[in-house]
Write an enzyme that holds these catalytic residues in place. Structure first.
Site, short mmCIF file in Angstrom:
data_model
loop_
_atom_site.label_atom_id
_atom_site.label_comp_id
_atom_site.label_asym_id
_atom_site.label_seq_id
_atom_site.Cartn_x
_atom_site.Cartn_y
_atom_site.Cartn_z
CB THR A 198 39.00 36.98 34.24
OG1 THR A 198 38.66 38.09 35.03
CG2 THR A 198 38.32 35.56 34.26
NE ARG A 226 35.83 41.94 43.33
CZ ARG A 226 36.12 41.40 42.19
NH1 ARG A 226 37.38 41.01 42.03
NH2 ARG A 226 35.98 41.79 40.76
N GLY A 228 34.57 37.79 42.85
CA GLY A 228 34.48 39.15 40.90
C GLY A 228 33.51 37.91 40.69
CG ASP A 229 33.18 38.74 35.99
OD1 ASP A 229 34.14 39.13 36.83
OD2 ASP A 229 33.08 38.77 35.22
CB THR A 249 38.00 39.27 30.88
OG1 THR A 249 39.53 40.05 31.47
CG2 THR A 249 38.00 39.29 29.66
N GLY A 250 36.50 41.53 32.65
CA GLY A 250 36.79 42.68 33.52
C GLY A 250 36.28 43.62 34.93
N GLY A 252 34.99 43.22 37.67
CA GLY A 252 33.84 42.11 37.93
C GLY A 252 32.79 42.46 38.53
#
Length: 333
Positions: A198, A226, A228-229, A249-250, A252
């Site tokens: 990210t 899908r 993510g966060d 970032t990671g 999600g």
């Protein structure tokens, strides 16, 4: 300049202004970098943080500094956003982004867009020109067209490096599914590098307002639309002047379930914790025990910055009116 992944204390100044950026956290090991590649990544991180800082230095708003910095990262193939977006299972690219204004908690987000060159700019338009917070897919692109944003061909996001990564991910998944007879269990066997990536920025302007923004290409080999966060306010992005601004970032799914960005700011606001303490608690004490990998960048209205992460590295950079440009990739710098 040595900078730990904890915090930089802003020096006493009448009008502090500062910016922190990230280009993703994950399995970033020095051994995998040639000197040339490392130099190129550091140069791009420097370019991004300087672009955002230039906006602040001229008296510009934190929102504009955030988008300026993220645009540099979206326009580079080095990071998983915009031109460097990873591939979906169907070998296309679907991107997410969000932005939030700390002075009034206004926010905008887009999810699953395929034909937007700079998703963070569209997220900002959603915040400023629509009556909604989040738009997705074809609807988001219809809104973009109404706002005069040109749609681009999805193939402009194609890169050989990301395509090879997709093929590796597919091969690993197929092998694991045959052995485990279970899609979820097979997905757990994928390395962190396929699940993260990210870009983001947080900034404080001379007016005392903070903002946060995040943009991503999502997860390699993702399916079924899908999300993510990154576009989820409170999970991947959050900002309010009363506490802090965060870009995450990671992996999600964990950041969504644990409401990471908002949780950090809530600890600052309601428990009186520093951004350093709050960030470390969530990243190391909340996420790590459950397998959540990644990191965040945090800023408050005093110009303090903190960059905690629980992976082997995180592309990151900071600059303020009281501290010089700091750029780092690996854990021990």
């Amino acid at each position: 300049m040595m900078f730990s992944s904890t915090a930089v204390l802003a020096q006493a100044t009448e009008r502090p202004f500062a910016i922190a950026i990230h280009g993703g956290a994950g399995t970033i090991q020095k051994a995998k970098f040639t000197p040339e590649r490392e130099k190129a990544y550091r140069a791009k991180l420097t370019e991004a943080v300087e672009a955002g800082y230039a906006v602040l230095d001229k008296g510009g708003e934190s929102l504009d500094a955030v988008t300026a910095a993220i645009n540099v990262l979206e326009n580079s193939t080095f990071f998983n956003a915009g031109k460097g977006a990873v591939y979906t299972h169907n070998e296309t690219h679907e991107m997410d982004a969000s932005i939030m204004d700390g002075k009034n908690r206004q926010a905008g987000a887009v999810a699953g867009v395929k034909h937007i060159e700079n998703p963070i700019n569209l997220a900002k338009l959603v915040m400023e020109e629509s009556v909604h917070v989040m738009l997705s897919g074809a609807g988001a692109e219809e809104f973009a067209t109404q706002q005069g944003v040109a749609l681009v061909d999805n193939t402009i996001f194609d890169t050989e490096r990301r395509y090879k990564s997709l093929q590796r991910a597919k091969a690993k998944m197929e092998k694991a599914e045959k052995e485990l007879k279970n899609y979820q269990a097979a997905h757990q066997t994928l390395d962190t590098e396929y699940k993260v990536g990210t870009v983001g920025a947080v900034a404080l302007d001379k007016m005392g307002n903070i903002a946060a923004g995040t943009s991503t290409g999502g997860m390699t080999n993702k399916r079924f639309g899908r999300i993510g966060d990154a576009p989820v306010i409170g999970a991947g992005t959050f900002a309010e002047n009363e506490s802090c601004a965060v870009s995450a970032t990671g992996h999600g799914e964990y950041f969504i379930r644990y409401n990471v960005a908002a949780d950090i700011c809530a600890r600052v606001k309601y428990q009186g914790k520093s951004i350093e303490q709050a960030g470390n608690e969530v990243i190391h004490d909340v996420l790590m025990p459950v397998g959540g990998t990644g990191g965040v960048i945090i800023i408050d209205t005093k110009g303090n910055m903190s960059l905690p992460f629980n992976t082997k590295g995180m592309y990151r950079a900071t600059k303020s009116n009281t501290s010089p440009t700091y750029v780092a990739i690996f854990k021990d710098e």
